[in-house]
Design a protein around this motif. Structure first.
Motif, PDB file in Angstrom:
ATOM      1  N   PHE A  64       0.651  -1.265  -0.013  1.00 20.40           N
ATOM      2  CA  PHE A  64       0.041  -0.056  -0.016  1.00 20.40           C
ATOM      3  C   PHE A  64       0.823   1.220   0.092  1.00 20.40           C
ATOM      4  N   ILE A  81       1.962   2.656  -3.577  1.00 25.78           N
ATOM      5  CA  ILE A  81       0.676   3.661  -4.175  1.00 25.78           C
ATOM      6  C   ILE A  81       0.422   4.710  -3.236  1.00 25.78           C
ATOM      7  N   LEU A 120      -0.780   4.912  -0.120  1.00 24.67           N
ATOM      8  CA  LEU A 120      -2.297   4.772   0.453  1.00 24.67           C
ATOM      9  C   LEU A 120      -2.301   3.756   1.623  1.00 24.67           C
ATOM     10  N   ARG A 147      -3.102  10.268  -7.612  1.00 27.07           N
ATOM     11  CA  ARG A 147      -4.416   9.468  -8.057  1.00 27.07           C
ATOM     12  C   ARG A 147      -4.304   9.418  -9.632  1.00 27.07           C
ATOM     13  N   ARG A 163      -2.327   5.689  -9.550  1.00 28.77           N
ATOM     14  CA  ARG A 163      -2.961   4.769  -9.134  1.00 28.77           C
ATOM     15  C   ARG A 163      -4.111   4.325 -10.265  1.00 28.77           C
ATOM     16  N   GLY A 164      -4.136   2.931 -10.348  1.00 26.54           N
ATOM     17  CA  GLY A 164      -5.171   2.419 -11.166  1.00 26.54           C
ATOM     18  C   GLY A 164      -4.865   2.772 -12.751  1.00 26.54           C
ATOM     19  N   MET A 202      -3.746  -2.521  -8.215  1.00 24.63           N
ATOM     20  CA  MET A 202      -3.733  -3.328  -7.309  1.00 24.63           C
ATOM     21  C   MET A 202      -4.758  -4.502  -7.348  1.00 24.63           C
TER      22      MET A 202
END
Lengths: 301, 319
Positions: B52, B55, B57, B85, B88-89, B94
């Motif tokens: 985590f 990223i 987070l 953001r 991420r993704g 993940m």
């Protein structure tokens, strides 16, 4: 879509519960009556020229054999027509106030639950403060200000939106608390984490991902809140804080007849009262059924 | 080979009332483009927190106290949440343990997939749907156009995890962090999912960080492995070397504890249990369970160093 609904467990469980079906039918009839009031009424109670003072206090038809099915009130208005229009006003205020409560409460509850920390504390304290004022107090307070500001005549014109505002403003904390509690439970779930990992914006996560998952309790309290709002409106009108006498709501009808109950004209108060009881009861029973249906812990076998 | 991810001296702490617990302690490793790294250790060793923190987070009260995470020439540990953001993704995806929980139960998978694409790509809804269908086909979901309209509860556990993988693939990330992706699935599905992940990493040239406690899976899928104990990496090296010739006493214990094919023989175990984060012993964290433990082990923390066998290990007693 229709086929899916017909085969759903929702419909099956609904049809198996006679209380739910019964209260739904009563509610449906009342709503239809209110909706089509102009078509079904024999007289327009808003139109002064249609009312004849000589028709005042005529008993219901089965007693007086007159032309008024539920009799007339002291101004000569047909009770049947005033009830139809009154139910219309009451339902309108009920639904409008609940919509306002829901919007306010959901926004506050969602932000409070999702953001947490200081924002949560501040919003929840505001909620507590709001809860400590009863809706009657809020109504008296704002009503007094408004009536001095616009005059009694002016007040009559804006009475309906005013009542929506007052009942909406004073009852939103119910929503805020309920939504916040569900959000707190939902935001711990992994799909929220997953949405954050995907890189979605917090506002999107709140409205698109968390909110739909908290709608079950919102749906349940909404039914109860509509009933409560209708009751609040009736109570406020009964106390003279709500709808003016020339714009009948169920509450103001009960009030206008209340003084004549002991002088023999019982029908003026009784029929609007019965409609009010039926309306509130059927909404509440339907809400109870909905709560049981949506709560998996309460499945009956 | 060029470096994709360079984690340097990463330290993650969890704030308490007046102190802080160190969940991840001075962790460093690198990952090349298209390389697969296994992160193994027991529960509470800091594997997931490491994942985590890559990223950025880590959930509160955790925070990155020190160190850097270099990815795409930027230090992710210092990026703002807004900039993060976008990573991420998008560049890093993940995958979580439980596919039942990671999909939103009230939205169709189509909605969830399209939303992910639209969050990162400037495309139309129809194009986003086309991308979603393409990725669903990659994870062997049949008739994807029909599947997009369905809700998560209409899929089996294995299919749901494949959908989760498809969501992770949507933006063609350079790195996938898989946090125990098969733990919640039954054994036959586990193998299927791991094979799929491995195949996708190869065909799409993606890096993979596989967080797991299953050494069997690690040896099949990864090229490098980092063994974590009480928040620190105790051994790091080529998977084949670490598995066949473990150096650190903890890794040796882990490998020895694997059940053997012969039935009836007693399972080996490492005596004791991993210390609570608040009670990590002075010196080497493993000293109270280690058979080699001597003077220095009780006073100084061992550093991760290259040992004779070629792997890196944090132990005073190894040459």
């Amino acid at each position: 879509m229709w086929k899916k609904f017909r085969e759903s467990y929702f419909l099956y469980s609904f049809l198996r519960d006679p209380v739910a079906v019964g209260s739904f039918l009563i509610l449906l009839v009342l709503v239809l009556l209110a909706l089509f009031a102009p078509l079904l009424a024999t007289q327009n109670p808003y139109d002064g020229s249609a009312i004849d003072i000589l028709d005042a206090e005529i008993a219901p038809r089965w007693i007086s054999h007159g032309k008024f099915i539920f009799g007339t009130d002291v101004q000569g208005r047909d009770i049947w027509s005033t009830i139809l229009y009154g139910a219309r006003v009451s339902l309108l205020i009920g639904l409008g106030a609940v919509a306002l409560q829901a919007v306010l409460g959901i926004v506050v509850g969602l932000v409070s639950g999702y953001k947490g920390g200081k924002i949560d504390s501040i919003l929840m304290r505001i909620t507590d403060v709001q809860l400590s004022f009863s809706s009657y107090m809020v109504a008296i307070f704002f009503g007094a200000i408004l009536q001095t500001a616009v005059g009694v005549g002016g007040y009559a014109d804006i009475a309906l939106p005013f009542l929506v505002f007052v009942i909406g403003i004073s009852e939103w904390p119910q929503y805020a608390r309920t939504v916040r509690a569900s959000v707190l439970a939902e935001k711990k779930k992994e799909y929220v984490e997953a949405a954050r990992v995907i890189g979605l914006k917090p506002t999107r996560i709140m409205w698109r991902h968390i909110l739909p998952n908290t709608l079950t309790p919102v749906l349940v309290i909404s039914t109860v809140q509509v009933a409560n709002a209708v009751m609040s409106e009736a109570a406020l009108s009964f106390l003279g804080l709500g709808m003016p006498a020339n714009q009948p709501s169920l509450g103001s009808l009960i009030k206008s007849g209340f003084t004549y109950v002991l002088s023999g004209s019982w029908w003026i108060t009784l029929f609007p009262g019965l409609v009010l009881v039926l309306l509130v009861l059927s909404i509440n029973l339907l809400g109870d059924w909905l709560r049981d249906f949506l709560n998996p812990k309460l499945y009956k076998d | 080979m060029d470096t994709l991810l360079d984690v340097r001296n990463l330290t993650v702490k969890f704030a308490l009332r007046d102190s802080a617990l160190t969940a991840v302690n001075n962790v460093s490793f690198t990952l090349n483009r298209g390389e697969r790294l296994g992160l193994v250790g027991e529960s509470g060793a800091g594997k997931s927190v490491t994942g985590f923190s890559i990223i950025n987070l880590v959930s509160k009260p955790g925070f990155i106290a020190d160190g850097s995470v270099w990815f795409d020439g930027r230090d992710l540990a210092t990026l703002s949440q807004e900039e993060m953001r976008k990573v991420r993704g998008n560049r890093i995806s993940m995958i979580f343990q439980d596919p039942m929980m990671t999909l939103n139960p009230v939205l169709t998978i189509g909605t969830q997939m399209v939303e992910t694409v639209l969050a990162h790509r400037n495309v139309s809804k129809a194009e986003a749907e086309a991308i979603a269908m393409d990725k669903l086909r990659k994870v062997y979901i049949n008739s994807p156009e029909k599947r997009l309209k369905q809700y998560p509860h209409e899929f089996s556990g294995g299919m749901r995890q494949r959908i989760v993988i498809a969501i992770a693939l949507l933006t063609d990330p350079a790195l996938i962090i898989a946090d125990e992706p098969t733990t919640a699935l039954d054994v036959t599905i586990q193998a299927e999912i791991m094979d799929l992940l491995l195949e996708l990493c190869r065909t799409e040239d993606m890096g993979l960080i596989l967080i797991t406690h299953d050494l069997g899976v690690v040896s099949q899928v990864t090229q490098k492995v980092a063994v974590m104990y009480a928040g620190s990496i105790v051994e790091l090296g080529e998977t084949e070397q670490v598995c066949s010739n473990p150096q650190h006493p903890y890794t040796r214990g882990l490998i020895a504890a694997l059940p053997e094919a012969a039935t009836g023989s007693r399972l080996n175990q490492i005596p004791g249990s991993m210390p609570n984060l608040a009670e990590i012993p002075v010196g080497c964290a493993f000293n109270n369970r280690c058979e080699l433990g001597k003077g220095a082990c009780f006073t100084t923390v061992p550093q991760l160093e290259r040992k004779q066998s070629g792997v890196f290990a944090a132990c005073h007693e190894l040459e």
